[in-house]
Enzyme design. Structure first.
Site: not given
Length: 385
Positions: A259, A351, A353
């Site tokens: 990001c 992202h 995650e």
């Protein structure tokens, strides 16, 4: 929650939306952005990347599952304000510990409900993101001209460096889970806890370091790699972080950024960044992996992007060799990933995650581990452990 308390959302172009107050009462100001996620509002609220922003949720029903401490992505809620159409009167989920309105009120976050969030989203898509303010309770009764004056006197997002607001103040270390690779220097520009857990699960001793860290601080832990997190603000206002990253590239230490970290890698390689009209925010953003030809559905939150002119593989203007555009947005062709072909460095604009969001991109943490493992296997590099 008093659903009869008036509130009004005022945009810098003079547009007004009248609704009802929830959460804390008062005023809040920020850049008004929309998020297209159907779920995951708690992860959104506690994502430090949203600092300085008022978030509009396009999904109509928000708050159904309440809030809990396990799903928090950081130490607090970071949004400046929260805009929804229908807020749940009471949560209905076995994991809920507190209702959304009560948690917003406890943390002093001003919210407004009962407004047409789809109409607001369409306006932002046409006009672009803009400054806004939420006025609730007695503040809702202020003269409309006075409210608008307060909104337009707020700073714009362009040029703001917000990482100092969200970063840790002192280094904290999360030990590796399983076989240990070595120390990973993570510059906290607004990192999410899920990212820390993914990195530790790949064998890194994760040193989450303040954004004020210098290269000497990083070098002192003998890192086997460097990681730049997501975060808020304008990448053009982060020259110091770019300089540290250029030192990382010069030293040949492996690097992974996500990001905001992708934008800073772009700058370190010599490319420019620019502000998007309304950004990418949500958990349903399609991205093409140019290496495999596969498509990933990704979680994103960014209002700036890297500009790479000249095709998929170009020379780094800063002298770091060839650079490949590794990922591209299928919505608007925005650069979604970079890979240095002559340095052990890569980044993505989203992202991986996946908190909240799909798990299509978690393989990137494995790719990072493989890159670092290859680096450590080199006879001249293996001393950093």
């Amino acid at each position: 929650m008093n659903t009869d308390t008036p509130a009004v959302l005022v945009l810098e172009d003079g547009t007004r939306y009248e609704g009802k107050a929830f959460g804390a009462q008062g005023t809040s100001f920020g850049e008004l952005v929309f998020n297209t996620g159907m779920t995951g509002y708690q992860e959104t609220l506690t994502d430090p990347s949203y600092a300085g922003q008022i978030v509009v949720m396009t999904a109509p029903h928000i708050g159904n599952t309440g809030m809990n401490h396990d799903d928090e992505e950081s130490r607090r809620i970071w949004v400046e304000g929260f805009v929804v159409r229908d807020v749940a009167r009471r949560p209905s989920n076995y994991r809920s510990e507190v209702s959304l309105p009560d948690e917003l009120a406890q943390q002093g976050i001003v919210g407004i409900s009962g407004v047409d969030t789809r109409a607001i989203t369409l306006l932002l898509r046409e006009a672009g993101v803009m400054r806004a303010g939420i006025f609730s309770g007695p503040q809702a009764a202020l003269d409309a001209t006075e409210q608008l004056d307060q909104v337009v006197n707020q700073p714009v997002m362009t040029g703001q460096n917000l990482s100092a607001q969200v970063s840790v103040q002192t280094t904290r270390v999360v030990q590796a889970v399983g076989p240990r690779l070595g120390a990973l220097a993570v510059i906290d520009l607004g990192i999410k806890e899920s990212t820390v857990h993914h990195l530790a699960a790949r064998g890194f001793d994760v040193h989450v370091m303040p954004e004020t860290s210098q290269w000497s601080d990083i070098d002192a832990i003998s890192p086997i790699a460097v990681f730049y997190s997501n975060g808020p603000g304008d990448p053009s206002a982060s020259d110091r972080h770019v300089a540290i990253l250029r030192e990382t590239l010069t030293q040949g230490v492996p690097f992974f950024g996500i990001c905001f970290g992708n934008q800073l890698l772009g700058r370190a390689l010599g490319f420019d960044t620019y502000k998007l009209k309304y950004g990418h925010r949500g958990i349903n953003q399609p991205v093409l992996d140019t290496l495999s030809g596969g498509v990933e559905i990704t979680a994103q939150n960014h209002g700036f992007a890297v500009e790479v002119p000249g095709g998929e593989v170009v020379d780094s203007p800063a002298g770091f060799g060839r650079v490949e555009v590794s990922h591209v947005s299928l919505n608007d062709d925005v650069v979604e990933g970079l890979r240095a072909l002559d340095r052990p460095a890569f980044s993505v604009q989203y992202h991986p995650e996946a908190a909240a969001g799909p798990h299509d991109s978690t393989y990137l943490f494995d790719r990072f581990r493989e890159m670092v493992t290859d680096y450590l296997a080199q006879p001249s590099r293996g001393g950093r452990q």
